[in-house]
Design an enzyme around this catalytic site. Sequence first.
Site, PDB file in Angstrom:
ATOM      1  N   LYS A 145       0.814  -1.233   0.000  1.00  9.57           N
ATOM      2  CA  LYS A 145       0.000   0.000   0.000  1.00  9.57           C
ATOM      3  C   LYS A 145       0.843   1.276   0.000  1.00  9.57           C
ATOM      4  CE  LYS A 145      -0.633   0.293   4.967  1.00  9.57           C
ATOM      5  NZ  LYS A 145      -1.268  -0.386   6.085  1.00  9.57           N
ATOM      6  N   ARG A 188      -8.072   0.169  16.569  1.00 10.16           N
ATOM      7  CA  ARG A 188      -8.373   0.538  15.193  1.00 10.16           C
ATOM      8  C   ARG A 188      -9.437  -0.464  14.761  1.00 10.16           C
ATOM      9  NH1 ARG A 188      -4.021   0.979  10.307  1.00 10.16           N
ATOM     10  NH2 ARG A 188      -4.817  -1.112   9.920  1.00 10.16           N
TER      11      ARG A 188
END
Length: 371
Positions: free
Chosen positions: A36, A131
């Site tokens: 990413k 998260r």
Amino acid sequence: MSLPRLEIDLEKISHNARTLVDRLAGHGIAVTGVTKATLGSPEIARAMLEGGVCDLGDARIENIEAMRLAHVQARMSLIRSPMLSQAKRVVMSADVSFNTEVDVVRRLSREACAMGRTHAVMLMVELGDLREGIMPADLLAVVSETLSLPNIVLKGIGTNLACRSGASPDDANMRILSELAASMEATFDISIETVSGGNSANLNWAFSGTDTGLVNDLRLGESILLGRETLYRNPIDGLHTDAISLVAEVIESKLKPTMPTGNLAQSAFGQCSVPINHGDIVQTILAIGIQDIDPHGLRPPDGTEILGCSSDHLITTSSAVDIVPIGTEMTFQLDYSALIRAMTSPFVTKSINSASQLDYQTPKIVERLSA
Ligand SMILES: *Cc1c(COP(=O)(O)O)cnc(C)c1O
């Protein structure tokens, strides 16, 4: 060669991947290479695969689509929970997605049925970093629902630590992950293919000599690209920390005062710290800015200090008092934050150093998708 540019050494990236893959294999752990930070660069993805990573993972479906278009041969996982609005694209291009919401898995199932495909699902569990993740107490209910959905295969479970809050992977939270996997297997009489323990922040734990339990996968990005573990950002033995560096060009170099004049208010980016008066110094400006990099994430050459930054200008000074010739190229090392911005800036050329000496400009995402 164009400037500014990232100089990317594919051999060093492959070497880093290979070293981590080999060391983790000794603990029964495979590596998913995370792309990413590279905007789905097919060259970097292939360098990771060359280094022996078994799968690729990316947080953005656009990057996975770009790697598919470039014919990168690998199983690919979307490692961020899919947007409902992208569910169809996810089933189309990703083999696996990481999930935390039953609504999303249901939609993936519908899309997979419509396409006559199966889609594999990893369930992410919350283990303290706050998260993404299913609360452990709710996991078995989500597993039960997932197992009931047509064209969905439950591949395994995972967790992600040290990203939002800095909660470190340790024996306690990793043991909970293994226990959850074991209880899924026992409750539903299934076998779990993948227990993904985390990211580059898990390396210290994995190499500590501890029992790694059922964990058999780590998703590694930064450690492969930058050669550091991510809890303390220490270099990892035997890895290159300079596989990617940034080169920028000097556009001004003049003797100037250290103190600004006039009534001081906000700058382009809000409040400024007041400088200390050092009299006149040689101030050198490079043609790169906050649009392209995180200035706090750059390490300048020895003897050079970063004084400030605006959208398009990086202001430095050097302990050598001489004016720097205009057009001089200066090389910086990057941290993760500077790297992801530089990789996604269309103003920064990505220069790949390998046998094939290929120089390419970041393709625009829209163009790639319509290609
Ligand atoms: C970014 C990310 C990773 C890779 O993290 P690194 O620190 O680059 O190794 C792994 N898993 C998830 C879910 C991520 O979002």
